[in-house]
Design a protein around this motif. Structure first.
Motif, PDB file in Angstrom:
ATOM      1  N   ARG A   4      26.597  30.956 -49.391  1.00  0.00           N
ATOM      2  CA  ARG A   4      27.333  31.198 -48.150  1.00  0.00           C
ATOM      3  C   ARG A   4      26.443  30.749 -46.997  1.00  0.00           C
ATOM      4  O   ARG A   4      25.240  30.998 -47.001  1.00  0.00           O
ATOM      5  CB  ARG A   4      27.655  32.688 -47.986  1.00  0.00           C
ATOM      6  N   VAL A  22      22.886  32.282 -47.780  1.00  0.00           N
ATOM      7  CA  VAL A  22      22.724  33.422 -48.688  1.00  0.00           C
ATOM      8  C   VAL A  22      23.086  32.932 -50.081  1.00  0.00           C
ATOM      9  O   VAL A  22      24.173  32.393 -50.300  1.00  0.00           O
ATOM     10  CB  VAL A  22      23.623  34.604 -48.288  1.00  0.00           C
ATOM     11  N   ARG A  23      22.137  33.098 -50.983  1.00  0.00           N
ATOM     12  CA  ARG A  23      22.372  32.714 -52.380  1.00  0.00           C
ATOM     13  C   ARG A  23      21.814  33.820 -53.264  1.00  0.00           C
ATOM     14  O   ARG A  23      20.645  34.170 -53.147  1.00  0.00           O
ATOM     15  CB  ARG A  23      21.688  31.396 -52.696  1.00  0.00           C
ATOM     16  N   GLY A  24      22.661  34.341 -54.126  1.00  0.00           N
ATOM     17  CA  GLY A  24      22.230  35.411 -55.013  1.00  0.00           C
ATOM     18  C   GLY A  24      21.756  36.640 -54.261  1.00  0.00           C
ATOM     19  O   GLY A  24      20.856  37.334 -54.710  1.00  0.00           O
ATOM     20  N   GLY A  25      22.346  36.883 -53.082  1.00  0.00           N
ATOM     21  CA  GLY A  25      21.976  38.046 -52.285  1.00  0.00           C
ATOM     22  C   GLY A  25      20.712  37.871 -51.467  1.00  0.00           C
ATOM     23  O   GLY A  25      20.296  38.788 -50.758  1.00  0.00           O
ATOM     24  N   ARG A  26      20.095  36.702 -51.516  1.00  0.00           N
ATOM     25  CA  ARG A  26      18.848  36.452 -50.782  1.00  0.00           C
ATOM     26  C   ARG A  26      19.128  35.559 -49.571  1.00  0.00           C
ATOM     27  O   ARG A  26      19.788  34.539 -49.681  1.00  0.00           O
ATOM     28  CB  ARG A  26      17.848  35.769 -51.710  1.00  0.00           C
ATOM     29  N   LEU A  27      18.600  35.957 -48.418  1.00  0.00           N
ATOM     30  CA  LEU A  27      18.815  35.244 -47.157  1.00  0.00           C
ATOM     31  C   LEU A  27      17.711  34.226 -46.927  1.00  0.00           C
ATOM     32  O   LEU A  27      16.527  34.524 -47.119  1.00  0.00           O
ATOM     33  CB  LEU A  27      18.841  36.259 -46.006  1.00  0.00           C
ATOM     34  N   ARG A  41      18.676  41.346 -42.941  1.00  0.00           N
ATOM     35  CA  ARG A  41      20.054  40.844 -42.901  1.00  0.00           C
ATOM     36  C   ARG A  41      20.262  40.002 -41.646  1.00  0.00           C
ATOM     37  O   ARG A  41      19.516  40.100 -40.689  1.00  0.00           O
ATOM     38  CB  ARG A  41      21.022  42.015 -42.876  1.00  0.00           C
ATOM     39  N   PRO A  73      17.564  32.842 -56.443  1.00  0.00           N
ATOM     40  CA  PRO A  73      16.667  34.003 -56.475  1.00  0.00           C
ATOM     41  C   PRO A  73      15.878  34.086 -57.782  1.00  0.00           C
ATOM     42  O   PRO A  73      16.211  33.521 -58.763  1.00  0.00           O
ATOM     43  CB  PRO A  73      17.610  35.186 -56.343  1.00  0.00           C
TER      44      PRO A  73
END
Length: 73
Positions: A4, A22-27, A41, A73
């Protein structure tokens, strides 16, 4: 894994904002030497499409292929 994209608000140093992903919850933030992981965030960042992220890259003079290099990630 899906990515995203987001854009931060404009500042004097970054008039077009900064490009975030954001990929795999990592910014991550796109920097001149590639993607840097960020903690926390992106509270005031606005979501953007892949096409808008490509346009952002072209406008600031960076290769849109960088969007394919967001670290997993």
């Amino acid at each position: 894994m899906d990515v995203r994209y987001l854009r931060t608000e404009a500042t004097m140093a970054f008039p077009r904002g900064r490009l975030l992903a954001v990929r795999g919850g990592r910014l991550h933030v796109l920097a001149p030497d590639g993607w840097d992981a960020l903690g926390g965030r992106a509270e005031h960042a606005r979501p953007m499409s892949r096409a808008e992220a490509e346009e952002w890259c072209e406008h600031v003079g960076w290769d849109p292929r960088l969007l394919d290099e967001v670290p997993a990630p």
